[in-house]
Design an enzyme around this catalytic site. Structure first.
Site: not given
Length: 760
Positions: A304-305
């Protein structure tokens, strides 16, 4: 697309399915129910979920747990889990210090290593045993056949870990590998046995198995704590003992410089710690600064960012000292824990992820005492988490799978499968007018992100002026697909297929796999509406998981080799020669259950799989399987034939794969509830916080300083009028924490949105 009226109509059925009969309930440990949410208070986020098939729940309960997810990126901590069960943490940013020596040729190095018989450190050079194997690398077949027998002391140690029967099975697997070294990994048997829950002991056992069986047997742990042993794939064995080690070192190697053999291998494995960044963003930065090819870097999966994530990565012929030096200028990320190995990582070389998730501003509907009684709130969380393990959740593909833009990735994939390549290109190059207006007006007060504004302006500039350079100057670097399309279509305006083929392979495959995932989500919802947790004739189970239960196998087709895309999903190329070396070089086969098997009690909902549509899979032999043809014939389903998924272009000719209908979190989980005041307070320590604490403690300890550093998941306790829930749990590869949290909260968790991110 599904209209709001259709959504409302579909949500009208009763909120609970009937329970199974008492007779059926007695035969199944898990008696699950399925509920549909009511249209009342149906949020925009929930409507988006509904559109991609995320529509049902497993365990019905009336109370909704409200909370905010990812208000800070440190509220979502993800640590990769290696195939051997080890959780990846950043523990050091220093390169291992190697002894310098005068450079010599390979034969002299091998001779010296054999004569000395010295062992070397785990993080440094190879053991003398590996060097001895290397000296025989010209004859790998003979090398495999001459593997030594297991010493009695090693056998006794194995019996201490497991039991006599399990050890016998392991030895049979080992002898099978010895006698048939040219066989593929899946052609040997798989051993499953109970395993200890002590993680420190687990690591020792994994290491001992590698040493005893000379890395010819791979060991990993599944979600239920079962140890799985199987033959290492032939490519891995070849890399360890094959001709690559027989090549001479670089003749221009500087005196005093260690060769790759002396270091331990040509592949440098290291840990990437990142905050609020994409995996590819960090890797791209490293390749630019190291002036090397992006193909030099490999990793097991993207992360995930908006999160704090830690994962392993490998780089081909990159020295640890060079990578360590990048830490001085890396922003929001660090690299460390360097080790040299014989082979690089592959997509999918992980068993899952461990999550430490902070939910802020928590409330429970119809439970006002939750704020006055923290213990009761904690107990409620514990009950919900236990249900996620015992009852599970519908194993949907999360919304991340379908993108955050106005044109979903599965829609692009649908156009590709329909071979409407112009529509696919147009869909990738769309943008929202609000983003363009904000960019042209230079509106600094808007909540639209700067990257999204620049993306819209770049595409608009290209479409209007046909000036490629001007558009690329505006376009943020991370939008690589858009850049590739504009470059190609500027030169060849009508070659839409050629334009798509310039996009990075993993990304363009992700489009078509997203449409498969959309169909799977819809099929999973349909299956749970039809049967709930009941196992019915025609349901599919994986052949390899239940060989001990099955009296006969209905499918004996030869295995197909798989790779994985950047989400960890299987990519199956139909051409047999188009291989990709994998740690698990096997494509799972499924078979349908008979009526006798469904009533035997040997199978539960956790065993049932549904296929992603393709030309090389089996569909359920019941109403659940018939749904594929019905839904896929509709416009939303792509007007496709589930039994005809071959295409002219091999890459888009989908073989299909299988996915468990119901997922569950690991049996080891923890919950905490704490009070806090300010939303910007950090409530959990990260690996980097720990690393700095460790260094400070070590420095102060030399002069009688601090205590032992805190663990990475230790709570930074606060007082205040708000409640935060901190949840720690593990999921398998390609399972979505957001989907598990949806089941836990009954859809009450809202993801914090710091800005508008609707570029497409």
């Amino acid at each position: 697309m599904t209209s709001q009226d259709e959504v409302a109509g579909a949500l009208e059925p009763p909120t609970k399915r009937r329970r199974l009969s008492l007779e059926q309930s007695d035969k199944h440990e898990h008696n699950l129910e399925v509920s549909l949410p009511s249209m009342q208070a149906f949020s925009p986020e929930q409507k988006k979920e509904f559109e991609v098939g995320i529509q049902t729940y497993v365990n019905p309960r009336s109370e909704v747990l409200e909370g905010v997810l990812k208000q800070r990126y440190s509220d979502f901590i993800v640590n990769e889990i290696l195939p051997n069960g080890e959780v990846v943490h950043l523990t050091s940013t220093k390169a291992p210090r190697q002894k310098q020596h005068k450079a010599v040729n390979d034969s002299a190095q091998l001779s010296t290593a054999q004569a000395s018989g010295d062992e070397v450190s785990q993080r440094g050079e190879p053991t003398s045993e590996i060097v001895q194997q290397t000296s025989k690398a010209n004859d790998p077949e003979q090398n495999a056949n001459n593997l030594p027998d297991v010493a009695e002391a090693d056998r006794e140690k194995l019996v201490g870990y497991f039991n006599e029967d399990a050890v016998e099975d392991i030895l049979k697997l080992y002898h099978s590998i010895k006698e048939h070294p040219s066989r593929k990994a899946h052609e040997h048997s798989t051993v499953r046995t109970a395993f200890t829950t002590d993680r420190s002991v687990r690591s020792q056992i994994h290491q001992h198995i590698r040493e005893v069986f000379k890395s010819t047997i791979e060991s990993s742990t599944d979600h239920d704590g079962v140890l799985i042993l199987k033959a290492a794939n032939t490519n891995s064995r070849g890399k360890q003992q094959g001709n690559s080690w027989n090549r001479p070192q670089n003749k221009n190697q500087r005196p005093g410089k260690l060769g790759w053999l002396d270091r331990g291998g040509e592949y440098l494995h290291f840990t990437i710690y990142k905050e609020n960044k994409d995996t590819m963003e960090v890797v791209s930065w490293l390749t630019r600064n190291l002036k090397c090819n992006a193909k030099s870097f490999q990793f097991a999966g993207t992360k995930d960012r908006r999160a704090v994530t830690t994962q392993r990565c490998s780089a081909y012929r990159i020295e640890a000292e060079r990578l360590e030096a990048q830490n001085r200028t890396l922003r929001g990320s660090k690299v460390g824990d360097f080790e040299y190995h014989h082979q690089g990582l592959e997509l999918g070389d992980l068993s899952g992820n461990e999550f430490v998730i902070t939910l802020r501003d928590c409330k429970i509907s119809n439970a006002e005492n939750a704020f006055t009684n923290l213990d009761a709130f904690t107990q409620d969380l514990q009950t919900r988490m236990q249900s996620l393990h015992s009852n599970g959740y519908i194993n949907y593909y999360g919304q991340q799978r379908f993108g955050t833009f106005s044109t979903r990735t599965d829609v692009i994939g649908r156009y590709i499968l329909q071979e409407n390549f112009q529509a696919a290109c147009d869909a990738i190059l769309t943008f929202q007018q609000d983003a363009l207006d904000a960019a042209q007006q230079q509106d600094s007060t808007t909540t639209i992100g700067q990257d999204d504004k620049n993306r819209a302006l770049a595409i608009h500039t290209w479409r209007r002026d046909k000036t490629l350079n001007a558009a690329l100057d505006i376009l943020p670097r991370k939008f690589s697909a858009e850049a590739q399309l504009m470059r190609h279509l500027t030169k060849q305006p009508s070659d839409y297929l050629g334009a798509l083929m310039t996009i990075q392979r993993n990304l363009r495959l992700m489009y078509v796999h997203a449409h498969q995932s959309y169909i799977w989500n819809m099929a999973a919802t349909n299956r749970m509406k039809l049967y709930g947790s009941k196992v019915v004739p025609g349901d599919l189970v994986l052949v390899n998981e239940h060989k001990d239960k099955a009296t006969s196998l209905n499918d004996t087709t030869t295995s197909t080799v798989t790779a994985t895309d950047a989400d960890g999903e299987q990519i199956i190329d139909p051409a047999p020669h188009d291989r990709a070396a994998q740690s698990d070089d096997i494509f799972e086969r499924a078979r349908a259950l008979t009526e006798n098997e469904t009533t035997s009690g040997a199978y539960t909902i956790f065993d049932i799989v549904l296929p992603q549509p393709g030309h090389d899979i089996l569909y359920p032999n019941n109403e659940s399987g018939a749904y594929y043809k019905t839904f896929m014939s509709t416009p939303e389903g792509g007007e496709l034939d589930p039994h005809n998924m071959r295409r002219k272009h091999r890459e888009f000719s989908l073989s299909g794969s299988y996915r468990k209908v119901v997922g569950r979190i690991g049996q080891e989980f923890s919950v905490e509830a704490h009070r806090y005041t300010a939303d910007n307070e950090q409530l959990v320590k990260t690996d980097l916080d720990n690393l700095y604490t460790d260094r400070d403690s070590h420095a102060n300890g030399a002069s009688g300083g601090h205590e032992t550093p805190e663990k990475s998941d230790e709570i930074l306790v606060r007082q205040g009028d708000k409640i935060a829930a901190v949840l720690k749990f593990q999921l398998g590869a390609s399972q979505y924490a957001t989907v598990a949290l949806r089941e836990l909260s009954k859809g009450g968790i809202a993801q914090y949105k710091p800005d508008f991110s609707g570029g497409r």
